[in-house]
Design an enzyme around this catalytic site. Structure first.
Site, PDB file in Angstrom:
ATOM      1  N   GLU A 123      34.623  29.582  82.380  1.00  0.00           N
ATOM      2  CA  GLU A 123      34.100  28.566  83.493  1.00  0.00           C
ATOM      3  C   GLU A 123      35.085  28.555  84.599  1.00  0.00           C
ATOM      4  O   GLU A 123      35.619  27.464  85.185  1.00  0.00           O
ATOM      5  CB  GLU A 123      34.335  27.140  82.664  1.00  0.00           C
ATOM      6  CG  GLU A 123      33.567  26.920  81.341  1.00  0.00           C
ATOM      7  CD  GLU A 123      33.484  25.582  81.022  1.00  0.00           C
ATOM      8  OE1 GLU A 123      34.210  24.676  81.245  1.00  0.00           O
ATOM      9  OE2 GLU A 123      32.767  25.353  79.850  1.00  0.00           O
ATOM     10  N   GLU A 270      30.223  28.646  73.500  1.00  0.00           N
ATOM     11  CA  GLU A 270      30.912  27.354  72.939  1.00  0.00           C
ATOM     12  C   GLU A 270      30.034  26.311  73.004  1.00  0.00           C
ATOM     13  O   GLU A 270      29.034  26.103  73.808  1.00  0.00           O
ATOM     14  CB  GLU A 270      31.905  26.901  73.947  1.00  0.00           C
ATOM     15  CG  GLU A 270      33.210  27.712  73.996  1.00  0.00           C
ATOM     16  CD  GLU A 270      34.120  27.025  75.129  1.00  0.00           C
ATOM     17  OE1 GLU A 270      34.187  26.026  75.263  1.00  0.00           O
ATOM     18  OE2 GLU A 270      34.926  27.939  75.711  1.00  0.00           O
TER      19      GLU A 270
END
Length: 502
Positions: A123, A270
Site C-alpha cells: 500500500e 488481504e
C-alpha cells in the site's frame, strides 16, 4: 430511447470491456497472511505444523524471514515474500541493492522453499507516498535480479495496492484510479502486463461497511444472500452485485480498463473481518468474522467469479493466520486472526466438505451454546422458538430425560440452540438467536446428556416437543497491515448511485 453518438460509443466501449477477460494462470486459491506482531510468537516449526494441519498451501509473509523460509523448505507450500516498506527506498534506488536482496532472500532458499511471488512494499501509494517515485524502479530491479538468477519464470513480482485508490467505485463500470497516481500506475500496469504478473489488491469490506454510516447493509458486506430487490445494480452494465467484495474487484478491473489494460488479473492479497472490537466496532464479532471468511472461502473455491467475470475466481489471502496482540490501534486491529498464538482456533470456519483449505475445520465438533449474561427472557424466547417453529426435538429436556438437569433456562436453551444449529447443518447464521448464542469448540455434553454433534453415542427417548411455538423471536442470520482512516470512495459511489441497498 435514442442514443447520441457519444452515448453509443460509451455503450459499445462498456460491452467491449465486459468481453475482455484477464488471463488466469491457475485455479484460484485461498491463502493466509502471516503476521508476527505477537507477544508469544510461535516458532517457525510450529507455524509450519499449523499450516500443514490446516492444509494451507499458500502463504504471504510481510518480509523474508530466514528462519520461517527455512522451516517452509520441502513442504511444497507456495510462498509470497515481501520487500518491507522500510527497505523500499534502498531497493528502488539501486540495482545492486535489489540484486543483493534477491540473492539473500530468494536465491538462497529456492528451490527447497517454493517462493512464487515477491510483494514489493505494501500500500505504498497510500501509506508511504514519498516512496511512490521509486516503486516501479524497485519492481524492475527485483525482476532484473530474478532474470539474472533464471528465476523470473517461477517468481512473479508485484505490489499490493489499497482499494482506496479506486475513485467513484460504484457503479463499478464508472470506477477509475485516483488520477494523481497515473504517473505510477501506468508504468506499473505496463510492467505487470509485460512480465505476465498480476495486480495485488487489498480488499476490506469491513472498513467499507463501517465507514458507510448504514448505507451498506451488513448482509451485503458479509456475502449473505440478498433478495433481488436488495442487490446493487450497475445501471451501465445491468450487472447485479450481491456483495462488496465483488464490487471492489470489478471496480479495479474497470479502472484498469480505462487505462487500456484489460488482461492483468487480480490477486487479493488481504481480506478478512475482525472477531473483536471496541465499543464503536459492534460488528467486529466472532459470528461476523466466521460468516465473512467462511463465505469468502466458499466464494473463491466454488469458482463463482464476479459479475464482470463470472467463473473467473480471484485468488485471495485471508488477513490473517494469528491474532496479533502487539499491533497498535483499536481492539479490532489485534483481532483479525483465524488462530491464537497457541494454535487454538479463534472460531471454527463453516467449511463442511471444502476438502481444500482449512480442511480439518472440525465442524462436526462445534456447538452452539447460550451466552453467559443474556437476559433469561431472551433465552426463553429462543428456546421456545427452537422447540416450536424451529422443529427441534426437545424431548431430552423433559423431566426425567437425560438433559433435564440442570433445570435452568440457560442449560435448556443451550441444548435447543445446539440442536437447531446441527439440524441446519451448522450453516453460517444459524447460531444467532438475536445474539443470545455463540459457537464453541467445547462439547457441552454432560453425564448422560449428549449434545447433537458430539462424537459420543446418544440414545434419547422420543417424545413430544417441550414448548409451544412463540412469536417473540426468530432464529436466522445474525449478527492490513495499515490503517484505513479515510472513508473508501466506494461509499461515495454508492451514495451517488441509484442502487437500492437498504
Amino acid at each position: 430511447m435514442k442514443l447520441f453518438p457519444e452515448e453509443s460509443m460509451a455503450l459499445l466501449l462498456l460491452l467491449l470491456l465486459a468481453l475482455s477477460v484477464p488471463a488466469v494462470a491457475e485455479d484460484a486459491f485461498i491463502g493466509v497472511n502471516i503476521g508476527t506482531d505477537l507477544s508469544d510468537m510461535p516458532s517457525p516449526s510450529q507455524v509450519v505444523a499449523l499450516l500443514k494441519a490446516q492444509q494451507i498451501r499458500h502463504v504471504r509473509l510481510y518480509d523474508a524471514d530466514r528462519a520461517l523460509l527455512v522451516a517452509l523448505a520441502n513442504t511444497g507450500i507456495r510462498v509470497t515474500i515481501s520487500v518491507p516498506n522500510d527497505e523500499l527506498l534502498g531497493v528502488g534506488q539501486s540495482n545492486a541493492t535489489a540484486a543483493n536482496w534477491v540473492a539473500r532472500n530468494v536465491a538462497a532458499h529456492v528451490p527447497a522453499t517454493n517462493i512464487t511471488a515477491i510483494a514489493v512494499g505494501s500500500e505504498v501509494l497510500t501509506t508511504l507516498p514519498n516512496a511512490a517515485p521509486v516503486l516501479v524502479s524497485a519492481l524492475r530491479f527485483i525482476y532484473s535480479a530474478l532474470v539474472a538468477s533464471n528465476l523470473d519464470n517461477q517468481i512473479k513480482v508485484s505490489t499490493p495496492l489499497s482499494s482506496s485508490i479506486i475513485l467513484d467505485s460504484f457503479p463499478p463500470s464508472q470506477a477509475f484510479f485516483n488520477r494523481t497516481w497515473d504517473p505510477v500506475l501506468v508504468p506499473l500496469l505496463k510492467f505487470l502486463q509485460s512480465t505476465d504478473s498480476f495486480l495485488m489488491l487489498n480488499v476490506y469490506p469491513y472498513y467499507d461497511y463501517m465507514q458507510s454510516n448504514g448505507v451498506i447493509p451488513l448482509d451485503y458486506a458479509l456475502f449473505r444472500p440478498l433478495p433481488p430487490n436488495k442487490e446493487a445494480v450497475d445501471a451501465n452494465t445491468l450487472l447485479h452485485y450481491t456483495n462488496v467484495f465483488d464490487a471492489i474487484v470489478d471496480a479495479a478491473h474497470f479502472s484498469m480498463s480505462y487505462l487500456n489494460f484489460t488482461n492483468v488479473p487480480i490477486v487479493v492479497t488481504e481480506s478478512g473481518w475482525p472477531s473483536k472490537g471496541d465499543a464503536s466496532e459492534r460488528d467486529a464479532t466472532l459470528d461476523n468474522a466466521n460468516t465473512y471468511n467462511s463465505n469468502l472461502i466458499r466464494h473463491v473455491l466454488n469458482k463463482t467469479g464476479t459479475p464482470k467475470y463470472p467463473g473467473v475466481s480471484v485468488s485471495t489471502y485471508i488477513y490473517e493466520l494469528y491474532n496479533e496482540d502487539l499491533r497498535p490501534g483499536s481492539v479490532s486491529e489485534k483481532n483479525w486472526g483465524l488462530f491464537e498464538a497457541s494454535g487454538v482456533p479463534v472460531y471454527i470456519l463453516h467449511l463442511t466438505g471444502s476438502g481444500m483449505v482449512l480442511a480439518n475445520d472440525t465442524t462436526n465438533q462445534t456447538y452452539c451454546i447460550a451466552k453467559d449474561g443474556v437476559d433469561s427472557k431472551m433465552l426463553q424466547a429462543g428456546l421456545d422458538w427452537a422447540c416450536g417453529p424451529g422443529k427441534v426435538d426437545c424431548s431430552p429436556l423433559l423431566q426425567g430425560q437425560p438433559c433435564y438437569e440442570p433445570n435452568t433456562v440457560q442449560a435448556h436453551a443451550t441444548y435447543a440452540f445446539d440442536a437447531y444449529y446441527h439440524l441446519m447443518g451448522m450453516a453460517p447464521g444459524t447460531c444467532f438467536f438475536k445474539g443470545a448464542s455463540a459457537v464453541t469448540t467445547t462439547d457441552p455434553s454432560h453425564g448422560s446428556c449428549i449434545f447433537p454433534g458430539s462424537g459420543k453415542n446418544a440414545t434419547f427417548v422420543n417424545g413430544t416437543s417441550l414448548a409451544p411455538s412463540s412469536n417473540d423471536t426468530t432464529s436466522g442470520s445474525g449478527s492490513h497491515r495499515f490503517y484505513h482512516s479515510i472513508a473508501s470512495p466506494l461509499i461515495i459511489g454508492i451514495l451517488l448511485s441509484n442502487a437500492v441497498l437498504t
